[in-house]
Design a protein around this motif. Structure first.
Motif, PDB file in Angstrom:
ATOM      1  N   THR A  88      -4.582   0.962  -0.229  1.00  0.00           N
ATOM      2  CA  THR A  88      -3.496   0.801  -1.201  1.00  0.00           C
ATOM      3  C   THR A  88      -2.333   1.712  -0.812  1.00  0.00           C
ATOM      4  O   THR A  88      -1.172   1.305  -0.868  1.00  0.00           O
ATOM      5  CB  THR A  88      -3.981   1.110  -2.633  1.00  0.00           C
ATOM      6  OG1 THR A  88      -4.969   0.158  -2.990  1.00  0.00           O
ATOM      7  CG2 THR A  88      -2.833   1.061  -3.633  1.00  0.00           C
ATOM      8  N   TYR A  89      -2.648   2.933  -0.398  1.00  0.00           N
ATOM      9  CA  TYR A  89      -1.605   3.854   0.052  1.00  0.00           C
ATOM     10  C   TYR A  89      -0.876   3.298   1.276  1.00  0.00           C
ATOM     11  O   TYR A  89       0.349   3.345   1.367  1.00  0.00           O
ATOM     12  CB  TYR A  89      -2.203   5.232   0.357  1.00  0.00           C
ATOM     13  CG  TYR A  89      -1.172   6.220   0.828  1.00  0.00           C
ATOM     14  CD1 TYR A  89      -0.274   6.788  -0.067  1.00  0.00           C
ATOM     15  CD2 TYR A  89      -1.069   6.567   2.175  1.00  0.00           C
ATOM     16  CE1 TYR A  89       0.696   7.681   0.370  1.00  0.00           C
ATOM     17  CE2 TYR A  89      -0.112   7.456   2.610  1.00  0.00           C
ATOM     18  CZ  TYR A  89       0.772   8.013   1.703  1.00  0.00           C
ATOM     19  OH  TYR A  89       1.740   8.899   2.126  1.00  0.00           O
ATOM     20  N   ILE A  90      -1.637   2.759   2.215  1.00  0.00           N
ATOM     21  CA  ILE A  90      -1.038   2.192   3.431  1.00  0.00           C
ATOM     22  C   ILE A  90      -0.099   1.036   3.086  1.00  0.00           C
ATOM     23  O   ILE A  90       0.963   0.875   3.696  1.00  0.00           O
ATOM     24  CB  ILE A  90      -2.137   1.750   4.423  1.00  0.00           C
ATOM     25  CG1 ILE A  90      -2.833   2.986   5.003  1.00  0.00           C
ATOM     26  CG2 ILE A  90      -1.568   0.870   5.534  1.00  0.00           C
ATOM     27  CD1 ILE A  90      -4.097   2.685   5.781  1.00  0.00           C
ATOM     28  N   LEU A  91      -0.459   0.245   2.088  1.00  0.00           N
ATOM     29  CA  LEU A  91       0.348  -0.924   1.698  1.00  0.00           C
ATOM     30  C   LEU A  91       1.446  -0.606   0.674  1.00  0.00           C
ATOM     31  O   LEU A  91       2.130  -1.514   0.212  1.00  0.00           O
ATOM     32  CB  LEU A  91      -0.564  -2.007   1.116  1.00  0.00           C
ATOM     33  CG  LEU A  91      -1.549  -2.674   2.071  1.00  0.00           C
ATOM     34  CD1 LEU A  91      -2.471  -3.612   1.313  1.00  0.00           C
ATOM     35  CD2 LEU A  91      -0.803  -3.407   3.174  1.00  0.00           C
ATOM     36  N   ARG A  92       1.628   0.656   0.336  1.00  0.00           N
ATOM     37  CA  ARG A  92       2.516   1.036  -0.766  1.00  0.00           C
ATOM     38  C   ARG A  92       3.949   0.553  -0.615  1.00  0.00           C
ATOM     39  O   ARG A  92       4.641   0.338  -1.596  1.00  0.00           O
ATOM     40  CB  ARG A  92       2.486   2.545  -0.990  1.00  0.00           C
ATOM     41  CG  ARG A  92       3.198   3.337   0.077  1.00  0.00           C
ATOM     42  CD  ARG A  92       2.943   4.832  -0.053  1.00  0.00           C
ATOM     43  NE  ARG A  92       3.615   5.574   0.981  1.00  0.00           N
ATOM     44  CZ  ARG A  92       3.216   5.688   2.229  1.00  0.00           C
ATOM     45  NH1 ARG A  92       2.104   5.084   2.620  1.00  0.00           N
ATOM     46  NH2 ARG A  92       3.898   6.401   3.109  1.00  0.00           N
ATOM     47  N   ASN A  93       4.421   0.391   0.611  1.00  0.00           N
ATOM     48  CA  ASN A  93       5.804  -0.042   0.825  1.00  0.00           C
ATOM     49  C   ASN A  93       5.929  -1.542   1.047  1.00  0.00           C
ATOM     50  O   ASN A  93       7.003  -2.026   1.355  1.00  0.00           O
ATOM     51  CB  ASN A  93       6.416   0.727   1.997  1.00  0.00           C
ATOM     52  CG  ASN A  93       6.540   2.205   1.689  1.00  0.00           C
ATOM     53  OD1 ASN A  93       6.825   2.590   0.564  1.00  0.00           O
ATOM     54  ND2 ASN A  93       6.296   3.028   2.682  1.00  0.00           N
TER      55      ASN A  93
END
Length: 161
Positions: A88-93
């Motif tokens: 989820t952090y990796i996909l945040r942007n």
């Protein structure tokens, strides 16, 4: 000037505490072959702060221990939440609607095997995946996105590091 380490640790601790409380308070819905773990809505938080990753990991670990989970569930259930939080952090942007997808996928794939091999659940793995997947869509996809849109209005004040 804020000490970023203190802010990070405080955010992680608060997220962990909220996860534990939600898991324990809603324990009848948080465990088993049919589950909607309300605390999993918090897996949307890595879209706002990296502190959510250790917070969710520790919160899930403690929640599983206090919930009476067996050791494989404590280990692999917690890892499923960690994997979901990291991605989820990796996909945040990326597209905001992708944010709940990693925890949904991680838990849908991992938890049915935990239920089968740790608890001896007799339901076939594909049906367990369906059951867990539906619960994850409710907790992460629906409740998580409600939380996302609510927090997004205040993100600069709440999650400034």
């Amino acid at each position: 000037m804020k000490n970023k380490g203190v802010v990070f640790t405080t955010q992680a601790a608060m997220i962990a505490a909220i996860y534990v409380v939600l898991t324990v308070v809603f324990a009848p819905f948080s465990f088993g072959s049919v589950q909607v773990r309300i605390a999993e809505a918090l897996t949307i938080l890595p879209a706002f702060t990296p502190a959510a990753i250790p917070g969710l990991f520790v919160g899930c670990l403690i929640g599983n221990i206090l919930g009476g989970a067996m050791l494989p569930d404590i280990i692999f259930g917690t890892l499923a939440t960690l994997i979901g939080a990291v991605f989820t952090y990796i996909l945040r942007n990326q597209n905001k609607f992708l944010a709940p997808l990693p925890p949904i996928v991680a838990n849908t794939v991992i938890i049915p095997y935990v239920l089968r091999f740790a608890y001896g659940e007799a339901i076939p793995i594909p049906l367990l995946m369906l059951s867990i997947g539906i619960g994850e869509v409710i907790s992460c996809g629906v409740l998580g996105m409600i939380l996302y849109f609510t927090l997004n209005k205040y993100k600069h004040r709440l999650f400034a590091l």
